[in-house]
Design a protein around this motif. Structure first.
Motif, PDB file in Angstrom:
ATOM      1  N   UNK A  84       0.826  -1.202   0.000  1.00  0.00           N
ATOM      2  CA  UNK A  84       0.000   0.000   0.000  1.00  0.00           C
ATOM      3  C   UNK A  84       0.866   1.261   0.000  1.00  0.00           C
ATOM      4  N   UNK A  85       1.923   1.259   0.802  1.00  0.00           N
ATOM      5  CA  UNK A  85       2.831   2.403   0.856  1.00  0.00           C
ATOM      6  C   UNK A  85       3.590   2.574  -0.459  1.00  0.00           C
ATOM      7  N   UNK A  86       3.929   1.462  -1.092  1.00  0.00           N
ATOM      8  CA  UNK A  86       4.603   1.537  -2.390  1.00  0.00           C
ATOM      9  C   UNK A  86       3.660   2.111  -3.438  1.00  0.00           C
ATOM     10  N   UNK A  87       2.420   1.637  -3.445  1.00  0.00           N
ATOM     11  CA  UNK A  87       1.433   2.148  -4.408  1.00  0.00           C
ATOM     12  C   UNK A  87       1.157   3.636  -4.205  1.00  0.00           C
ATOM     13  N   UNK A  88       1.316   4.117  -2.985  1.00  0.00           N
ATOM     14  CA  UNK A  88       1.110   5.535  -2.680  1.00  0.00           C
ATOM     15  C   UNK A  88       2.356   6.373  -2.968  1.00  0.00           C
ATOM     16  N   UNK A  89       3.460   5.737  -3.335  1.00  0.00           N
ATOM     17  CA  UNK A  89       4.685   6.472  -3.637  1.00  0.00           C
ATOM     18  C   UNK A  89       5.488   6.878  -2.418  1.00  0.00           C
TER      19      UNK A  89
END
Length: 155
Positions: free
Chosen positions: A49-54
Motif C-alpha cells: 500500500x505504501x509503495x502504491x502511494x509512492x
C-alpha cells in the motif's frame, strides 16, 4: 484512534527513515518486520500500500527490499493516515475525501453535532497537516508533550 495497521506502518517507516539516515540501503521485509516488531505477513500488505502511494520504493532481487521514496520531511502524517486507515473525520459530513451526508441529518447548516465536531476536527487537522515522518524520527521540532495532561485509563 489510529489502527494497529497504522501503528505498524509508522513503525516500519521509522525503521526505513533510520536506515536512510545511516546507509540508505534497501531493507528486506524480514528485517523491517524484525526491527519494527510488526508481523511479516501483515507488513507485506502495508508495504504494498505504501509503495502504491509512492511513499516507499521496492527493489527486486537478492539485495532488494524497501526504502523511502522521499525525504522524511516530505512525507506528511496526514496523508499516511488517510492512505492506511482511510477517512479521518469524526463524522462523514466533515470528511474532505469521503464526504457523505449523515443519514439521520435533516439540516447540516443547523446540526449541532456537525458544528461542534467541525471545530475540534479542523484544529486536529491543522496540527496533523503540519507533521511529517521527520517528526516521528526526531528530525522535526519536538512536540510539547510535557504540557499535555496524562490520561487515566477508565473502564
Amino acid at each position: 484512534m489510529i489502527t494497529q495497521k497504522m501503528k505498524y506502518a509508522l513503525k516500519a517507516l521509522i525503521v526505513l527513515a533510520d536506515e536512510r539516515a545511516d546507509t540508505d540501503t534497501a531493507l528486506q521485509i524480514e528485517e523491517i518486520a524484525r526491527r519494527s516488531g510488526a508481523p511479516k505477513r501483515f507488513l507485506e500488505h502495508i508495504m504494498l500500500s505504501l509503495r502504491n502511494a509512492g511513499v516507499v520504493t521496492s527493489i527486486r532481487g537478492r539485495r532488494g527490499g524497501y526504502r523511502l521514496a522521499r525525504d522524511p520531511r516530505q512525507i506528511p502524517l496526514e496523508g499516511l493516515l488517510r492512505q492506511i486507515d482511510g477517512p479521518i473525520a469524526p463524522l462523514p459530513c466533515l470528511s474532505r475525501t469521503a464526504y457523505q451526508r449523515c443519514e439521520d441529518c435533516t439540516d447540516e447548516a443547523s446540526c449541532r453535532l456537525r458544528r461542534t465536531f467541525a471545530g475540534v476536527f479542523w484544529s486536529y487537522l491543522l496540527l496533523l497537516e503540519s507533521l511529517t515522518l521527520a517528526d516521528l524520527v526526531g528530525d522535526g521540532a519536538p512536540l510539547p508533550l510535557d504540557s499535555i495532561p496524562e490520561v487515566q485509563a477508565s473502564d
